[in-house]
Enzyme design. Structure first.
Site, PDB file in Angstrom:
ATOM      1  N   ASP A 103     -22.342   5.785  -9.068  1.00  0.00           N
ATOM      2  CA  ASP A 103     -22.665   5.041  -8.354  1.00  0.00           C
ATOM      3  C   ASP A 103     -23.510   6.198  -7.494  1.00  0.00           C
ATOM      4  O   ASP A 103     -23.163   7.099  -7.684  1.00  0.00           O
ATOM      5  CB  ASP A 103     -21.186   4.276  -7.086  1.00  0.00           C
ATOM      6  CG  ASP A 103     -20.688   3.249  -7.934  1.00  0.00           C
ATOM      7  OD1 ASP A 103     -20.871   2.782  -8.770  1.00  0.00           O
ATOM      8  OD2 ASP A 103     -19.694   3.528  -7.127  1.00  0.00           O
TER       9      ASP A 103
HETATM   10  N1  URA Z   1     -15.395   4.007 -10.315  1.00  0.00           N
HETATM   11  C1  URA Z   1     -16.996   3.614  -9.144  1.00  0.00           C
HETATM   12  O1  URA Z   1     -16.328   3.005  -9.492  1.00  0.00           O
HETATM   13  N2  URA Z   1     -18.014   4.828  -9.146  1.00  0.00           N
HETATM   14  C2  URA Z   1     -18.579   5.409 -10.266  1.00  0.00           C
HETATM   15  O2  URA Z   1     -19.166   5.918  -9.445  1.00  0.00           O
HETATM   16  C3  URA Z   1     -17.059   6.332 -11.279  1.00  0.00           C
HETATM   17  C4  URA Z   1     -16.414   5.337 -11.072  1.00  0.00           C
END
Ligand code: URA
Length: 245
Positions: A103
């Site tokens: 993310d």
């Molecule tokens: N899980 C998440 O919620 N976000 C990420 O960026 C990676 C794994």
């Protein structure tokens, strides 16, 4: 392989573009200007320069980035920077892709490659390469949450259960755990499923490769050993000996 083909394979644009670079005297091999586009090369440990900038020939590239917050893993980032802005055009022209996604607000280890087979194998839903995350949580982490995360939780619109391994409370609001799949927002959704909330998230490790020395925002080419470890991991659910990067 001849010089123009080699340059094209390394991201220097079209064959015509590469011919032009060579004819302009921009390309040096072992310190000597070469102006013949069909000049035959030995690719083994080949080093060359283009307009004074040094490069090493790489059949494929495998890169580890310590991703900073505020960067999206897409080429056309809409609301934030794109991680691809951290790389020069020569690498981008080779078709560099992220191996899975983080993310925009997640930091930590992100692999990138132009090796399509490697990318597919590592991101295939049936290959459960363990990924270790550290997170800061909104509420204190309690024993019941640790237990539920280890036993597995259900996530809306996903089939099956999602369990973490090596779940460790590092501090009242800090948790570390490994996950073995990679569905959308998995860690954040798992924490929400046990009644907590991720405030910040950091990926520490993918398979055997563990982030240690690479500073946030920096990237490096994986060494042969690290590439082999990542490839071996594709066929194993258990992370072997840790390799620091
Ligand atoms: N899980 C998440 O919620 N976000 C990420 O960026 C990676 C794994």
């Amino acid at each position: 392989m001849n010089l123009e083909k080699m340059l094209q394979s390394q991201g220097f644009g079209s064959r015509k573009n590469c011919q032009q670079l060579i004819k302009n005297g921009a390309v040096q091999i072992q310190g000597e200007v070469v102006t013949e586009p069909k000049f035959k090369l030995n690719l083994n440990e080949l080093e060359y320069s283009v307009y004074g900038k040094s490069y090493q020939y790489r059949e494929k590239v495998y890169i580890a980035l310590n991703k900073p917050a505020g960067y999206e893993c897409s080429h056309q980032a809409t609301h934030h920077f794109s991680v691809f802005e951290l790389f020069d055009d020569v690498l981008l022209d080779r078709g560099l892709q992220c191996v899975g996604r983080l993310d925009q607000d997640t930091t930590g280890l992100l692999l990138l490659t132009d090796d399509g087979q490697f990318l597919q194998a590592l991101t295939h839903p049936k290959k459960h390469v363990p990924k270790v995350y550290r997170m800061h949580t909104a509420d204190p982490v309690n024993d019941e949450q640790l237990k539920q995360l280890e036993q597995g939780v259900e996530l809306h619109n996903e089939s099956g259960t999602f369990a973490a391994t090596n779940v460790e409370r590092l501090a009242e609001h800090e948790l570390q755990m490994a996950i073995h799949q990679g569905v959308y927002h998995q860690v954040k959704r798992m924490l929400a499923a046990v009644g907590n909330k991720v405030e910040s998230l950091h990926r520490q490790q993918i398979g055997q490769l563990k982030l240690q020395d690479l500073a946030e925002g920096e990237w490096m080419y994986l060494t042969e050993t690290q590439i082999c470890a990542a490839k071996n991991q594709i066929n194993s659910e258990v992370a072997g000996e840790v390799i620091a990067i």
